[in-house]
Scaffold this motif. Structure first.
Motif, short mmCIF file in Angstrom:
data_model
loop_
_atom_site.label_atom_id
_atom_site.label_comp_id
_atom_site.label_asym_id
_atom_site.label_seq_id
_atom_site.Cartn_x
_atom_site.Cartn_y
_atom_site.Cartn_z
N GLU A 49 -10.69 -12.48 -1.62
CA GLU A 49 -10.33 -11.68 -2.55
C GLU A 49 -9.97 -10.35 -2.49
O GLU A 49 -9.14 -9.64 -3.08
CB GLU A 49 -11.41 -11.85 -3.75
CG GLU A 49 -11.61 -13.32 -4.11
CD GLU A 49 -12.47 -13.34 -5.19
OE1 GLU A 49 -13.16 -12.16 -5.93
OE2 GLU A 49 -12.77 -14.45 -5.78
N ARG A 50 -11.01 -9.52 -1.42
CA ARG A 50 -10.76 -8.13 -1.24
C ARG A 50 -10.30 -7.92 0.23
O ARG A 50 -11.01 -8.46 1.09
CB ARG A 50 -12.16 -7.35 -1.56
CG ARG A 50 -12.56 -7.35 -2.79
CD ARG A 50 -13.81 -7.05 -3.09
NE ARG A 50 -14.99 -7.93 -2.86
CZ ARG A 50 -16.05 -8.09 -2.98
NH1 ARG A 50 -16.68 -7.24 -3.62
NH2 ARG A 50 -16.79 -9.10 -2.64
N TRP A 51 -9.29 -7.51 0.36
CA TRP A 51 -8.30 -7.64 1.58
C TRP A 51 -8.18 -6.05 2.22
O TRP A 51 -8.10 -5.14 1.59
CB TRP A 51 -6.93 -8.19 1.41
CG TRP A 51 -7.04 -9.49 1.35
CD1 TRP A 51 -7.26 -9.94 -0.01
CD2 TRP A 51 -7.12 -10.73 2.08
NE1 TRP A 51 -7.13 -11.42 0.06
CE2 TRP A 51 -6.91 -12.05 1.32
CE3 TRP A 51 -6.94 -10.77 3.70
CZ2 TRP A 51 -7.07 -13.11 1.97
CZ3 TRP A 51 -6.75 -12.05 4.09
CH2 TRP A 51 -6.88 -13.16 3.31
N VAL A 52 -8.46 -6.24 3.58
CA VAL A 52 -8.22 -4.89 4.39
C VAL A 52 -6.85 -5.03 5.15
O VAL A 52 -6.88 -5.72 5.74
CB VAL A 52 -9.44 -4.58 5.25
CG1 VAL A 52 -9.14 -3.17 5.92
CG2 VAL A 52 -10.76 -4.19 4.58
N LEU A 53 -6.13 -3.95 4.50
CA LEU A 53 -4.73 -4.17 5.34
C LEU A 53 -4.71 -3.16 6.59
O LEU A 53 -5.35 -1.94 6.37
CB LEU A 53 -3.58 -3.22 4.27
CG LEU A 53 -2.27 -3.24 5.03
CD1 LEU A 53 -1.81 -4.71 4.95
CD2 LEU A 53 -1.56 -2.71 3.64
N ILE A 54 -4.40 -3.67 7.76
CA ILE A 54 -4.52 -2.96 9.10
C ILE A 54 -3.17 -2.69 9.64
O ILE A 54 -2.30 -3.60 10.06
CB ILE A 54 -5.44 -3.96 9.95
CG1 ILE A 54 -6.83 -4.04 9.45
CG2 ILE A 54 -5.43 -3.15 11.40
CD1 ILE A 54 -7.63 -4.93 10.38
N ASN A 55 -3.07 -1.42 9.39
CA ASN A 55 -1.45 -0.78 9.68
C ASN A 55 -0.59 -1.25 8.23
O ASN A 55 -0.78 -2.16 7.55
CB ASN A 55 -0.82 -1.45 10.74
CG ASN A 55 -1.73 -0.72 11.91
OD1 ASN A 55 -2.35 0.31 11.99
ND2 ASN A 55 -1.63 -1.44 13.25
N VAL A 56 0.20 -0.24 8.10
CA VAL A 56 1.20 -0.51 6.73
C VAL A 56 2.75 -0.27 7.32
O VAL A 56 3.21 0.88 7.62
CB VAL A 56 0.75 0.27 5.78
CG1 VAL A 56 1.59 0.11 4.46
CG2 VAL A 56 -0.56 0.68 5.53
N SER A 57 3.15 -1.37 7.53
CA SER A 57 4.70 -1.35 8.26
C SER A 57 5.60 -0.97 7.24
O SER A 57 5.33 -1.18 6.10
CB SER A 57 4.92 -2.75 8.92
OG SER A 57 5.63 -3.67 7.93
N PRO A 58 6.72 -0.52 7.54
CA PRO A 58 7.77 -0.39 6.77
C PRO A 58 8.09 -1.46 5.89
O PRO A 58 9.00 -1.54 4.62
CB PRO A 58 9.10 -0.09 7.47
CG PRO A 58 8.30 0.72 8.75
CD PRO A 58 7.21 -0.28 9.15
#
Length: 305
Positions: A49-58
């Motif tokens: 449910e709670r997600w960690v986004l690792i890097n944020v691409s275009p």
């Protein structure tokens, strides 16, 4: 722990928008079984449910829409993205922050050099202050591990990597693996004990990398180039893989040889450049990778640990 690959390609994605040669041309013409891929990013969660986004691409907007876990949650402007971890300040790992500007303040974790790059050479943090703002949290290489309050159940350990800082970084020509320009992550699910080692930019190996690989149940590691001179071979560049901060897969000392020391682990290549022949499932290079028991990541790949 659930791991979801949002994007598996290197910078520019596959096909690259302005490239009409090699893999790119064959994909455009429909003469290959290779699949299109967005730019490299993963997301992890202990509870789904709670997600960690690792890097944020275009490509983050497309990636969020394509993965239900990150889509809008109940409420006017809520999302499954609890926090963001940046492992470097490369454009293909950070430019997507601007796409997320419409929401609540972004909870971002990075090393101090990455914060510096994103406040000066590529001042995304300063731009975002006019929109959603950034709640920045430091990742210290002296810290054994860190936890993210918004995503309980996961423990993170930063692994020093030898790779290249981006061209706009004040540290571009002053490499120092102890500074934190580039890190990998050893992520542990505190309930199951499952461990993931994530290192999409890996130029050289060292004791810290070897220890993380030995500890991990699964590795998602640099798959940028198969050959050291791949860019030259394809007539699309002049730099060797090592000069760009990436360890080639082929030959003595290459990634396949390194991964061969861990036959009991799940081993997956990610951050694959559009020139890499392993994108073609019918290529001899892909056959060599698969014969070594190594997987090639694709957008949408799910891993549970």
């Amino acid at each position: 722990m659930r791991v979801h690959v949002l994007g598996s390609a290197a910078g520019g994605g596959f096909p690259q928008w302005n490239c009409n040669s090699g893999n790119n041309q064959r994909l455009h013409e429909g003469t290959t079984r290779a699949q299109a891929r967005t730019q490299s990013s993963i997301t992890v969660s202990a509870d789904g449910e709670r997600w960690v986004l690792i890097n944020v691409s275009p490509d983050v907007r497309q990636q969020v829409i394509g993965f239900p876990g990150l889509r809008p949650a109940p409420g006017t402007r809520e999302t499954g993205i609890a926090a963001i971890v940046l492992i470097d300040s490369q454009i293909d790992h950070t430019a997507g922050l601007l796409v997320l500007r419409e929401g609540a303040p972004l909870n971002v974790w990075s090393t101090e050099p990455v914060r510096e790059d994103l406040s000066t050479g590529l001042p995304l943090f300063k731009l975002l202050e006019h929109y959603c703002t950034v709640n920045w949290n430091e990742i210290s290489l002296q810290q054994p591990e860190f936890r993210i309050p918004q995503a309980p159940g996961l423990a993170f350990r930063a692994i020093q990597l030898e790779s290249a800082a981006p061209p706009y970084s004040p540290h571009r020509n002053d490499p120092d693996p102890n500074r934190g320009d580039n890190i990998g992550l050893l992520i542990t699910d505190e309930r199951t004990g499952g461990k993931l080692f994530y290192a999409p930019g890996l130029g050289k190996t060292g004791p810290g990398v070897a220890d993380a690989m030995a500890a991990a149940d699964c590795m998602l590691v640099d798959g940028s180039f198969f050959y050291e001179d791949e860019m030259v071979r394809m007539s699309v560049g002049t730099k060797p893989a090592s000069a760009m901060g990436h360890l080639r897969q082929s030959g003595p000392g290459g990634m396949l040889e390194l991964l061969g020391d861990y036959p009991d682990k799940r081993r997956v290549l990610i951050h694959i450049n559009n020139t890499n022949p392993i994108l073609d499932p019918d290529s001899p290079e892909r056959a060599e990778v698969e014969a070594a028991g190594v997987e090639v990541a694709y957008d949408g790949l799910d891993i549970e640990l």
